[in-house]
Design an enzyme around this catalytic site. Structure first.
Site, PDB file in Angstrom:
ATOM      1  N   GLN A 280       0.819  -1.217   0.000  1.00 13.80           N
ATOM      2  CA  GLN A 280       0.000   0.000   0.000  1.00 13.80           C
ATOM      3  C   GLN A 280       0.859   1.277   0.000  1.00 13.80           C
ATOM      4  O   GLN A 280       0.500   2.277  -0.635  1.00 13.80           O
ATOM      5  CB  GLN A 280      -0.924   0.002   1.219  1.00 13.80           C
ATOM      6  CG  GLN A 280      -2.058   0.984   1.062  1.00 13.80           C
ATOM      7  CD  GLN A 280      -3.026   0.919   2.222  1.00 13.80           C
ATOM      8  OE1 GLN A 280      -2.625   0.955   3.384  1.00 13.80           O
ATOM      9  NE2 GLN A 280      -4.290   0.797   1.926  1.00 13.80           N
ATOM     10  N   GLU A 364      12.564  30.753 -15.890  1.00 17.44           N
ATOM     11  CA  GLU A 364      11.335  31.385 -16.404  1.00 17.44           C
ATOM     12  C   GLU A 364      10.370  31.771 -15.276  1.00 17.44           C
ATOM     13  O   GLU A 364       9.158  31.568 -15.369  1.00 17.44           O
ATOM     14  CB  GLU A 364      10.663  30.506 -17.464  1.00 17.44           C
ATOM     15  CG  GLU A 364      11.608  30.286 -18.638  1.00 17.44           C
ATOM     16  CD  GLU A 364      10.964  29.810 -19.912  1.00 17.44           C
ATOM     17  OE1 GLU A 364       9.794  30.122 -20.149  1.00 17.44           O
ATOM     18  OE2 GLU A 364      11.665  29.127 -20.673  1.00 17.44           O
ATOM     19  N   SER A 367       9.029  29.680  -8.466  1.00 16.52           N
ATOM     20  CA  SER A 367       7.704  29.404  -7.877  1.00 16.52           C
ATOM     21  C   SER A 367       7.216  30.614  -7.079  1.00 16.52           C
ATOM     22  O   SER A 367       6.038  30.976  -7.133  1.00 16.52           O
ATOM     23  CB  SER A 367       7.793  28.198  -6.936  1.00 16.52           C
ATOM     24  OG  SER A 367       7.924  27.015  -7.678  1.00 16.52           O
TER      25      SER A 367
HETATM   26  C1  FAD Z   1      19.028  26.333 -15.867  1.00 16.74           C
HETATM   27  C2  FAD Z   1      18.680  27.776 -15.961  1.00 16.74           C
HETATM   28  C3  FAD Z   1      18.441  28.346 -17.210  1.00 16.74           C
HETATM   29  C4  FAD Z   1      18.174  29.709 -17.319  1.00 16.74           C
HETATM   30  N1  FAD Z   1      18.012  30.263 -18.564  1.00 16.74           N
HETATM   31  C5  FAD Z   1      17.816  31.606 -18.676  1.00 16.74           C
HETATM   32  C6  FAD Z   1      17.733  32.222 -19.962  1.00 16.74           C
HETATM   33  O1  FAD Z   1      17.819  31.555 -21.001  1.00 16.74           O
HETATM   34  N2  FAD Z   1      17.564  33.561 -20.025  1.00 16.74           N
HETATM   35  C7  FAD Z   1      17.467  34.340 -18.912  1.00 16.74           C
HETATM   36  O2  FAD Z   1      17.319  35.549 -19.059  1.00 16.74           O
HETATM   37  N3  FAD Z   1      17.549  33.782 -17.673  1.00 16.74           N
HETATM   38  C8  FAD Z   1      17.726  32.447 -17.531  1.00 16.74           C
HETATM   39  N4  FAD Z   1      17.824  31.868 -16.292  1.00 16.74           N
HETATM   40  C9  FAD Z   1      17.759  32.709 -15.102  1.00 16.74           C
HETATM   41  C10 FAD Z   1      16.479  32.536 -14.306  1.00 16.74           C
HETATM   42  O3  FAD Z   1      15.411  33.140 -14.980  1.00 16.74           O
HETATM   43  C11 FAD Z   1      16.732  33.132 -12.908  1.00 16.74           C
HETATM   44  O4  FAD Z   1      17.657  32.279 -12.252  1.00 16.74           O
HETATM   45  C12 FAD Z   1      15.450  33.242 -12.104  1.00 16.74           C
HETATM   46  O5  FAD Z   1      14.609  34.225 -12.649  1.00 16.74           O
HETATM   47  C13 FAD Z   1      15.737  33.584 -10.633  1.00 16.74           C
HETATM   48  O6  FAD Z   1      16.619  34.637 -10.512  1.00 16.74           O
HETATM   49  P1  FAD Z   1      17.886  34.494  -9.542  1.00 16.74           P
HETATM   50  O7  FAD Z   1      18.570  33.231  -9.852  1.00 16.74           O
HETATM   51  O8  FAD Z   1      18.666  35.752  -9.637  1.00 16.74           O
HETATM   52  O9  FAD Z   1      17.280  34.348  -8.085  1.00 16.74           O
HETATM   53  P2  FAD Z   1      16.820  35.546  -7.118  1.00 16.74           P
HETATM   54  O10 FAD Z   1      15.978  36.499  -7.856  1.00 16.74           O
HETATM   55  O11 FAD Z   1      18.008  36.077  -6.410  1.00 16.74           O
HETATM   56  O12 FAD Z   1      15.917  34.763  -6.072  1.00 16.74           O
HETATM   57  C14 FAD Z   1      16.477  33.908  -5.074  1.00 16.74           C
HETATM   58  C15 FAD Z   1      15.326  33.254  -4.316  1.00 16.74           C
HETATM   59  O13 FAD Z   1      14.549  34.259  -3.657  1.00 16.74           O
HETATM   60  C16 FAD Z   1      13.198  34.159  -4.060  1.00 16.74           C
HETATM   61  N5  FAD Z   1      12.634  35.502  -4.117  1.00 16.74           N
HETATM   62  C17 FAD Z   1      13.071  36.555  -4.851  1.00 16.74           C
HETATM   63  N6  FAD Z   1      12.299  37.626  -4.641  1.00 16.74           N
HETATM   64  C18 FAD Z   1      11.333  37.233  -3.768  1.00 16.74           C
HETATM   65  C19 FAD Z   1      10.211  37.878  -3.159  1.00 16.74           C
HETATM   66  N7  FAD Z   1       9.914  39.144  -3.441  1.00 16.74           N
HETATM   67  N8  FAD Z   1       9.448  37.171  -2.307  1.00 16.74           N
HETATM   68  C20 FAD Z   1       9.739  35.877  -2.021  1.00 16.74           C
HETATM   69  N9  FAD Z   1      10.776  35.214  -2.561  1.00 16.74           N
HETATM   70  C21 FAD Z   1      11.560  35.882  -3.425  1.00 16.74           C
HETATM   71  C22 FAD Z   1      13.238  33.505  -5.427  1.00 16.74           C
HETATM   72  O14 FAD Z   1      12.002  32.910  -5.735  1.00 16.74           O
HETATM   73  C23 FAD Z   1      14.353  32.509  -5.221  1.00 16.74           C
HETATM   74  O15 FAD Z   1      13.841  31.384  -4.556  1.00 16.74           O
HETATM   75  C24 FAD Z   1      18.090  30.506 -16.155  1.00 16.74           C
HETATM   76  C25 FAD Z   1      18.301  29.923 -14.897  1.00 16.74           C
HETATM   77  C26 FAD Z   1      18.593  28.582 -14.795  1.00 16.74           C
HETATM   78  C27 FAD Z   1      18.827  27.996 -13.437  1.00 16.74           C
END
Ligand code: FAD
Length: 380
Positions: A280, A364, A367
């Site tokens: 289960q 993109e 969450s």
């Molecule tokens: C495999 C991969 C491919 C990617 N490809 C591309 C691409 O082709 N082009 C491109 O432009 N980007 C790309 N990215 C970048 C991606 O879009 C960013 O990593 C993403 O938007 C998050 O930004 P950051 O990593 O700077 O995290 P941060 O913005 O620093 O966030 C860190 C954490 O804090 C949380 N957080 C931030 N602000 C808040 C808030 N106000 N309230 C609560 N929580 C918050 C976030 O959800 C996250 O969990 C890629 C990333 C990865 C990992």
């Protein structure tokens, strides 16, 4: 019975499933092992007409609608995330922006090359100082007499390390920012002042590489501007909204395959004299996974039908991306648990799926960002 976006797509799914199983799947493990996309994968996709799927037919594209594109992502994702990226580089975020907002000259110059897979386009929005808060970018583009000069850097740009064309989102008016102060530019590889300063790989397949791109007094002509000055944020968000449905479908495909593996293993593996399938604890993990997968499909397919009907989908794309990216993480985890130790062994399909799907909750729009967008809409 398989749930479909619309009944007409059932045959398309069968063709995609056959192509993926027979042509792509034999390459998937090897791609993960060597960390490169072999030329054979590109030719297979090109010959079958899957590159440039969403681009207009008069430019050599497939002219397919978003539902068909998303279905292809779902089916390719059943084999490897890498194959979905070949679609993205030739028909996803950046190519779609050119198809939607490009001048006739830009479309003539780029779309046929992208549709043939001779060129790949990357989407350059994220910067070291601006990820979730994408309107906080600091890369600038300043107007000159005969063009623009770009300064700044982008990172984590999928395929940016080798793309022939980058869609660069840059600040053109610091006061206005997302409200008309951000513009989009098409920057070709080899443009003086543009360099790839680092290539990153992730816990996912090494074949998907990310570029750090530096722009140091990078001069581009007026013809590099995509849309009007100040349209950049709108163009980027338009592509990302479509992209989120694509990500959701990629999550569905991967989840579907991992659940299939878990069901098979539960039937095959005996412990304490009985198949796992008779326990289960295992049945409940399978039942939860199947329920969540069905829910994900219902949500995403309903949203795609609304897109087809030309309805405003509001924050539904965020809901799809949020739910599906978290759903695939849970299904990956349960499927690994059902397999036991073998799931963690390199060279086993489930192991690479587990690594590949983690990115979906971050790329993109994380969450948290999607929860922010959904709740902002509720509370306005
Ligand atoms: C495999 C991969 C491919 C990617 N490809 C591309 C691409 O082709 N082009 C491109 O432009 N980007 C790309 N990215 C970048 C991606 O879009 C960013 O990593 C993403 O938007 C998050 O930004 P950051 O990593 O700077 O995290 P941060 O913005 O620093 O966030 C860190 C954490 O804090 C949380 N957080 C931030 N602000 C808040 C808030 N106000 N309230 C609560 N929580 C918050 C976030 O959800 C996250 O969990 C890629 C990333 C990865 C990992």
């Amino acid at each position: 019975m398989q749930m479909e976006i619309n009944p007409d797509l059932a045959e398309v799914r069968s063709a995609l499933r056959k192509f993926t199983q027979e042509q792509l799947e034999p390459l998937a493990l090897e791609i993960d092992r060597i960390g490169e996309v072999p030329a054979e994968a590109w030719s297979l996709m090109r010959d079958a007409g899957y590159l440039g799927m969403q681009l207009p037919q008069n430019y050599g594209g497939g002219g397919f609608d978003m539902s068909t594109y998303c279905l292809a992502l779902e089916e390719f994702s059943r084999s490897s995330r890498v194959f979905t990226m070949l679609l993205d580089y030739t028909s996803g975020l950046a190519p779609l922006a050119i198809a939607r907002s490009g001048t006739a000259e830009q479309q003539d110059r780029y779309l046929p090359k992208l549709a043939r897979g001779e060129w790949r386009a990357a989407f350059g929005l994220t910067e070291p100082g601006a990820g979730s808060d994408s309107a906080a970018i600091s890369t600038t583009a300043k107007k000159t007499e005969n063009g623009w000069v770009i300064n700044g850097s982008k990172h984590y740009i999928s395929g940016g390390n080798s793309a022939e064309l980058i869609l660069v989102i840059a600040l053109t008016d610091k006061q206005k920012r997302a409200r008309g102060g951000i513009s989009a530019f098409l920057v070709e590889k080899g443009t003086p002042g543009f360099t790839v300063t680092r290539t990153d790989t992730t816990i996912g397949s090494d074949a998907i590489k990310l570029g750090e791109l530096t722009f140091d007094d990078c001069h581009v002509p007026d013809s590099a501007l995509l849309g009007e000055p100040g349209d950049g944020f709108k163009i980027a968000m338009g592509s990302l909204t479509s992209g989120r449905l694509g990500v959701a479908c990629s999550c569905i495909g991967a989840a579907d395959r991992m659940l299939e593996m878990a069901v098979q293993h539960a039937k095959d593996r005996q412990t304490f004299g009985k198949p796992l399938a008779e326990r289960q604890a295992i049945q409940w993990m399978l039942a939860d996974s199947a329920t969540e997968l069905k829910l994900a499909r219902a949500l995403v397919y309903q949203t795609l039908r609304s897109v087809e009907a030309g309805e405003d989908i509001g924050t539904a794309a965020s809901m799809c991306k949020l739910y599906c990216s978290e759903m695939v993480g849970r299904i990956a985890d349960r499927s690994v648990q059902i397999h036991g130790g073998m799931a963690l062994m390199r060279g086993f399909n489930l192991e690479r799926f587990y690594r590949d799907v983690r990115h979906y909750r971050i790329g993109e729009g994380t969450s948290e960002v999607h929860r922010m967008l959904i709740s902002r809409d509720l509370l306005k």
